[in-house]
Design a protein around this motif. Sequence first.
Motif: not given
Length: 424
Positions: A362-370, A394-396
């Motif tokens: 949630e904090e490191q990977l998903l902000p950079a991932l498609q 649920a959040s992404h």
Amino acid sequence: MSYIIDRRLNGRHKSMVNRQRFLDRYKAQIRESVADAASKRSITDMERGESVSLPTKDISEPVFHHGQGGVRDMVHTGNKEFLSGDKVQRPQGGGGGQGSGKASNQGQGEDEFNFTLSQEEFLNFLFEDLALPNLIKRRLAGIETWEWQNAGIVTEGNPAKINIVRSLRAATSRRIALGTGKKRSLRAKEQELADLLEQETSPERVAKIAQLREEISKLKIRLEKIPFIDTFDLRYNHHIKVAKPSAQAVMFCIMDVSGSMSQVTKDMAKRFFLLLYLFLKRNYKKIEVVFIRHHTSAKEVDEEEFFYSRETGGTIVSSALKLMNEIIQSRYPAEQWNIYGAQASDGDNWSDDSPLCQKILEEQLLPALQYFSYIEITPRQHQALWLAYEEVLASHPDHFAMQQIIEPSDIYPVFRELFARKPA
């Protein structure tokens, strides 16, 4: 100018056009056979073609024929065994009527229609309507792909590219330009001739009439010699080859190889990743694949070691996610790359490590991932890692997906569901 015309024929008894029509017509039946083959094949056989059987009833062609019609009198021969209303028992033996062919009362029949899909055709059906989700063209990845674009009309070109409408328009303009003055002169002389014919006869008038008729005849001949269309009128569609922008993308394949992963479970994970690898290499020109294996520690490996190494150990899933984040930071800037991840595991993990996995995602990977997909290969009840990932889902929901695989037949349907092409 010289033209090259390819008149080579297809091989004997082969027609690529007819074969493509056949594949398009029976696409549904062939797709079922391909899906069934994908769920049963081993890793080493995933790329080869496939033999497909179609029931005879599915390839029968509709025909027109004359109906019997009218009044007919018929005499049927009788027999000594059956009377009207008797029930005839089903024949015994000979396979019990379970054959796949189509029998007839003349002792002949038809087997099911069998044909073989080539490797190219098999992979086309295997990856039909699949695409990487949320692919954004963030940066041109060099001029590697090209496409033809319409670049207007030119006066020279290939006969196959003649623009009929523009050619006829040019011909009409030419005929108008060349014939307008002559027609105007013709009308004036015809009017002058008509006026002279109404006047009294005199030697001067007769000579003038003869001269006008000769000039009128010459003008008509000159008008008739104006061609309907000339090579000067021909116009051709012009196409140019331009660079097509391609997006940079990287896929991280993360596989759990801990001791809790049995050989059967590892084999299903490898088959899933092999499908993903073939799909990426086949459909995307500019894409990189990073392979990560992990047990208590994670390691980036090459393709050979990823699929065939026998290394094993305990389970700490966060080690793989940390390594993935380190590689992204050092080699794949998020503003320049479309980053994807796929993780396969049996869900067995240290209880205190699962919340850490959720935090890293949630904090490191998903902000950079498609897009990130998690595949849990287990018939058992879900454990802490699955529950932690449910909160991530649920959040992404647009950038995270998770599915469960219980048996080999689930691999291909799950793969298609995770990477199905979505409307833009």
